[in-house]
Design an enzyme around this catalytic site. Structure first.
Site, PDB file in Angstrom:
ATOM      1  CD  GLU A 295      36.248  62.467   3.791  1.00 56.44           C
ATOM      2  OE1 GLU A 295      37.130  63.119   4.363  1.00 56.44           O
ATOM      3  OE2 GLU A 295      35.606  62.907   2.825  1.00 56.44           O
TER       4      GLU A 295
ATOM      5  CD  GLU B   3      38.799  62.513  -0.998  1.00 53.07           C
ATOM      6  OE1 GLU B   3      37.745  62.537  -0.361  1.00 53.07           O
ATOM      7  OE2 GLU B   3      39.524  61.494  -1.046  1.00 53.07           O
TER       8      GLU B   3
END
Length: 719
Positions: free
Chosen positions: A116, A138
């Site tokens: 990210e 994740e």
């Protein structure tokens, strides 16, 4: 700023992530504070900045969130977490909407929050190294990529394109990233790769002074279309059902990610980011994420880093390993070894049997060659490493010999005495037994201190776990060497102490026998099997008994009874064991291999197996009272109680071995985080209370003694 270095020279703002006293960069609280200071500094210097370069001072680019902090969260922290996530994204947006080109120079792996951070850059340059991994895994920790990962990946790749990387957490190499358009330029790995990336970044900044993200450019369209597009809408009707089928409703993260992707595309970017923060705050403060982070991050890393390995012994990698018995287990171990470059001697009583064992490796490698996952040359090399033989002399010079013969004490003693003299000086011997105590088997060895249990699971090529069993006389060096051997063949080792059934077989036995006991009580077989599936076990207990063979369970029971008698004790069979004995002896139902067990196995392969209809008339009782919650709890609690007993008896010595062993060896549901984490996730007091209720209703299998209660509390993890 303590975790970020900021330098502005000749109009180029270089931002270097460098967390002190840490091998990697993480989104720790200090970094979050530093990002706010950085955003303020960049706004102040805006007029002097021509471009921004993001870089790392570590060997990897960025590792992601501080997961230790996540382990301390509770549902009441959700609001604070939401605010924290929103601030991180506000700082990201400051950099990417400054009106200046931003380049991410990816010198190494960037996973989760690290990817990210990489996505802040309008242009991304990476080192073209296959070892480097990018992506957002994740979901495997019960989370979603909430620092703009869902929002940006969906806008980069579209709903369909982003799904494997978000809902499944699939990672990708720099080359694959370039193919997806997520990395724009690759540089060759070298000592000056960082300089090459910087040179390319400066050139790109000079050529693209008005760079923006694609979705900020007028006329942007989402790849593949919006959720309202008929083709996408049709897919969305099916997607939740497919996710539900895979997760059985036990894993909230995949559903939350899918919802976030769809909702986020129907609003503007700031709203999409806010939706993402809400979903992450809820997941991050929930029980499931805590369980999965604990086990799949902390526990797994504890094992990988060798916390269960005696530390004094030097590292060991075997060059040549012998296997006694070329049946299913021996053949599977031979393939695992040869695939990792270990010369393997596969010995059986006849050349034909040994050749049949080697043929298993030929079959597995051929399937890979056919799919383009392996070259014919690599296949040839793997097969050349396996010597199939019926001669004991061919075992000469082995660093390790593993016997994988039938579970019979006399046979194991015979092959041990025959093969052990062939070991190289300093070599050690192992038994691949699943139930027989190592101390007893070691009596056949000339060097019991160099005798150990190495218990593989079937099928070896698919099962990652290996249980290492330390006998009473096994020394530390042998344990360490066995640990290193298991890691050398790409498996996950857990270390346990010697006892009947060790840890995995003992706990696994409680699962299947609880299922058999339920059947004996008159509960419908279909309800028992469904309870197993609904609580998250791979299959129901009766189906598992069929697969492992009812005859094997009977053999283990009879061997145990004989051992008890030899020790002057009386063995009392459980209700489940008695039912299995009846199935084999009275009803001639030996299990799947024998063509009949709790299930029928039609010879016509197009017809699926089905429960043996006579189970209804033989066992089912119309007046028996049962409910699905009790059935599910019995299957899970019975295993958790037995695991805690193993811990209190010192069969298990660590919680990480318990959790990883239960998930990878027995199939204990991953949503719980493993058999011990299941207890800690429920809350110790709640677990004890419910176990007490089950013990009153369903017998001593659920009883927690004071010693067991003390062990549960003593081993509770603290973060």
């Amino acid at each position: 700023m303590k975790t970020i270095k900021y330098e502005l020279q000749d109009g180029i703002a270089t931002i270097t992530f460098d967390e002190p006293n840490s091998p990697v960069n993480t989104m720790c609280l200090q970094w979050q504070e530093d990002m706010s200071a950085l955003a303020a500094q960049v706004l102040k210097d805006k007029d002097a900045i021509k471009g921004i370069i993001l870089a790392s001072a570590k060997s990897t680019f960025f590792a992601g969130a501080d997961l230790k902090a996540a382990m301390r969260l509770t549902p009441s922290d959700a609001n604070a977490i939401f605010t924290e996530i929103e601030l991180v994204k506000k700082n990201f947006r400051t950099l990417e909407t400054l009106g200046k080109p931003v380049v991410s120079c990816l010198n190494g792996t960037a996973l989760g929050g690290g990817w990210e951070v990489a996505l802040i850059g309008h242009y991304r340059i990476a080192v073209d190294d296959r070892k480097i991994q990018f992506g957002l895994p994740e979901v495997t920790l019960g989370l979603l990529p909430g620092a703009s990962g869902v929002t940006k990946m969906t806008r980069h790749l579209g709903l369909m394109g982003a799904q494997p990387y978000l809902v499944e957490g699939k990672t990708f190499s720099p080359k694959e990233a370039k193919g997806l358009g997520l990395v724009h330029e690759l540089v060759t790995p070298s000592d000056n790769a960082a300089d090459q990336m910087r040179t390319s970044a400066l050139a790109w900044i000079a050529a693209n002074p008005n760079a923006q993200h694609p979705w900020e450019v007028k006329g942007y369209k989402v790849p593949g279309g919006l959720p309202s597009n008929p083709a996408v809408a049709n897919m969305l009707v099916v997607a939740p059902a497919m996710i539900k089928k895979q997760t059985r409703g036990l894993y909230p993260a995949p559903e939350a990610i899918m919802a976030c992707m769809v909702e986020g595309l129907q609003v503007d970017l700031p709203t999409a980011l806010r939706i993402e923060s809400r979903y992450l705050a809820k997941l991050m403060t929930g029980i499931n994420a805590r369980a999965m982070i604990n086990t799949f991050f902390f526990n797994l890393n504890a094992i990988k880093s060798g916390q269960s390995r005696p530390s004094e012994s030097p590292r060991f990698k075997p060059a040549k390993v012998g296997l006694l018995g070329a049946g299913m287990m021996g053949a599977g171990i031979a393939f695992a070894q040869a695939s990792k470059g270990i010369v393997t001697v596969l010995k059986d009583v006849s050349q034909d049997k040994a050749d049949a064992g080697k043929a298993y490796s030929a079959k597995l490698t051929q399937a890979r060659v056919d799919k383009g996952r392996m070259s014919a040359d690599d296949q040839k090399q793997v097969l050349e490493r396996i010597l199939a033989t019926d001669k004991v002399a061919d075992l000469a010079g082995c660093d390790l010999i593993i016997e994988a013969v039938f579970e019979n004490r006399e046979l194991k003693a015979k092959v041990t005495k025959e093969a052990e003299p062939m070991l190289a000086p300093g070599g050690f011997f192992a038994s691949n037994t699943s139930t027989l105590p190592i101390g007893g088997l070691a009596t056949a060895s000339a060097a019991p201190e160099k005798f150990i249990g190495i218990h593989f699971f079937s099928p070896v090529d698919k099962m990652k776990l290996v249980e290492i069993i330390r006998g009473k006389q096994t020394n530390d060096e042998t344990v360490a060497r066995a640990f290193d051997y298991v890691q050398a063949i790409g498996k996950i080792p857990i270390v346990v102490n010697d006892s009947r059934g060790f840890f995995t077989s003992r706990v696994f036995g409680t699962f299947v026998m609880e299922g058999a006991a339920m059947l004996g009580e008159g509960i419908p077989a279909a309800a028992i099997e469904n309870a197993g599936i609904q609580c998250g076990m791979p299959v129901g207990p009766l189906a598992v008994l069929d697969e492992t063979a009812l005859t094997l369970s009977l053999h283990v029971m009879e061997q145990t009874r004989a051992d008890f008698e030899a020790e002057g004790k009386t063995y009392v069979a459980t209700p489940g064991e008695l039912l299995v004995a009846d199935m084999v002896k009275k009803h001639n139902r030996p299990g799947r291999a024998g063509g009949a067990g709790f299930y029928e196995y039609p010879t016509d392969r197009s017809i699926k197996k089905f429960l043996w209809p006579q189970l209804k008339s033989l066992f089912e009782k119309a007046d028996v009272q049962w409910n699905i919650t009790d059935l599910k709890d019995r299957l899970l609690y019975r295993q958790a109680v037995e695991t805690a007993r193993c811990l209190s008896e010192n069969v298990l010595t660590t919680v990480h071995d318990a959790n990883i062993g239960s998930i990878f060896g027995i199939g204990f549901p991953a949503w719980t985080g493993g058999a011990m984490q299941f207890i800690y996730g429920m809350g110790i007091d709640n677990f004890e209370k419910r176990a007490g209720e089950l013990a009153q209703k369903f017998g001593p299998g659920f009883v927690l003694t004071e010693d067991v209660k003390a062990a549960i509390r003593r081993h509770a993890p603290v973060y």
